[in-house]
Design a protein around this motif. Structure first.
Motif: not given
Length: 381
Positions: A68, A71, A245, A249
């Motif tokens: 998280e 992100r 992560v 992206e």
């Protein structure tokens, strides 16, 4: 194997996401942000031993936090070296006094660390370090030598240094793991290294008689190689999953650009995009499979070979998708950054080093061959 997260994990993830959404958008400098994280209890998740951390969290919850954070719009971490490398090393090899002295300031975001491993003549082959640490009459250490590619050295309060304490020793013998304060004017000099991207994320560090106290030896004098290798093992798992992560992206941006530019109509480009996606999924499953494992000696090397080559190929694919426009940079007449790169140009140039830093692919393959597959050891010259 079930790669999912429990209901408790997802509830924890929701709490993390909510907190980051409320706090990560501020304009704080990186050091202030570390203190904000520490005050809210987000540094030192899972340091249950001795109560040095801020919160208790399972390994899967630590993964949720890392994912998280990656992100979110939160700034890059300045304290990750102290939190993710030094702290678990002290929990495994440090004394009670060392843990009590150094872990609370890391958990509070008050003290930042850098890593003094690589040298001009000892990069991936870490056993070749030549930085010396000599005992002084009062029992302390006097450090002389040079380290290179030292991330965050210009911000750090402390550096953990692998140095040679036994005169005449060779390779992994006679090395010691020392905790060294960076605030030693005239004894420690930090010089930034200009990269292909025009930025300076790494530094050279020169030690000219820098002091380290005797009680700041971790694991005992002469045990530096054992401690240093243990520390490198902590780089697997949670941090790797968070890194992926960011990779996802970047891949998403490349895919969208391929559609916008029409490059996706090329069947070769389509095949490469699908391969990048599939390999990223495999990397995630491999990281989850080895999460928390201490018995697989080759796991960190396998992970490094997988992600470094993958990211480098993504940079090449990004430039292919970008087309001719990707070859042109914007001039910016500044001594610190003479040109300005778009996101794909930066990805391509920076990723050229992925297969070198953190242990070159050649060294990692040797480790896998010898320690995992049991092949004959490489002849030494």
């Amino acid at each position: 194997m079930d790669f999912g997260f429990s209901g408790d994990d997802e509830a924890f993830r929701a709490e993390v996401r909510e907190w980051l959404a409320a706090h990560a958008g501020g304009a704080e400098d990186r050091r202030t942000w570390e203190r904000t994280l520490g005050k809210a209890g987000w540094i030192g998740l899972g340091w249950s031993e001795g109560g040095y951390g801020n919160r208790t969290a399972t390994l899967t919850q630590q993964v949720a936090w890392a994912e998280e954070y990656a992100r979110s719009a939160a700034p890059p971490r300045s304290g990750h070296i102290g939190e993710n490398l030094l702290a678990p090393t002290l929990l495994a090899h440090g004394t009670d006094e060392q843990r009590s002295r150094f872990l609370p300031p890391v958990a509070a975001g008050e003290e930042l660390w850098c890593q003094g491993y690589s040298e001009p003549g000892a990069g991936s082959d870490l056993a070749g370090v030549s930085t010396k640490a000599e005992r002084t009459p009062d029992g302390a250490y006097r450090i002389t030598g040079q380290k290179i590619w030292t991330s965050l050295a210009h911000e750090a309060d402390w550096c953990f240094v692998l140095a040679r304490t036994e005169p005449g020793s060779r390779r992994h013998h006679g090395l010691t793991f020392l905790l060294v304060p960076m605030d030693q004017p005239g004894r420690i000099e930090v010089r930034p290294i200009r990269q292909l991207t025009g930025t300076s994320d790494f530094n050279e560090v020169f030690f000219d008689g820098a002091h380290a106290r005797a009680e700041h030896v971790v694991g005992g004098e002469g045990s530096g190689w054992r401690v240093a290798m243990s520390l490198l093992g902590f780089e697997r798992g949670v941090s790797t999953l968070a890194q992926q992560v960011g990779f996802a992206e970047e891949l998403g941006t490349v895919v969208r650009t391929a559609v916008e530019t029409g490059a996706v109509r090329d069947p070769v480009v389509r095949e490469r995009l699908v391969r990048q996606w599939a390999e990223l999924r495999v990397m995630r499953w491999n990281a989850l499979r080895t999460l928390g494992s201490s018995g697989d000696a080759g796991a960190p090397s396998v992970a490094k070979v997988l992600w470094s080559g993958w990211h480098q190929r993504l940079g090449e694919l990004a430039m292919l998708v970008r087309g001719a426009a990707g070859t042109v940079g914007s001039a910016r007449w500044s001594a610190s950054a003479p040109y300005e790169l778009d996101v794909f140009q930066h990805l391509f140039l920076f990723s050229r080093a992925d297969t070198i830093y953190g242990g070159s692919d050649q060294i990692q393959r040797t480790i896998i061959a010898e320690r995992v597959l049991g092949l004959p050891r490489e002849p030494k010259g």
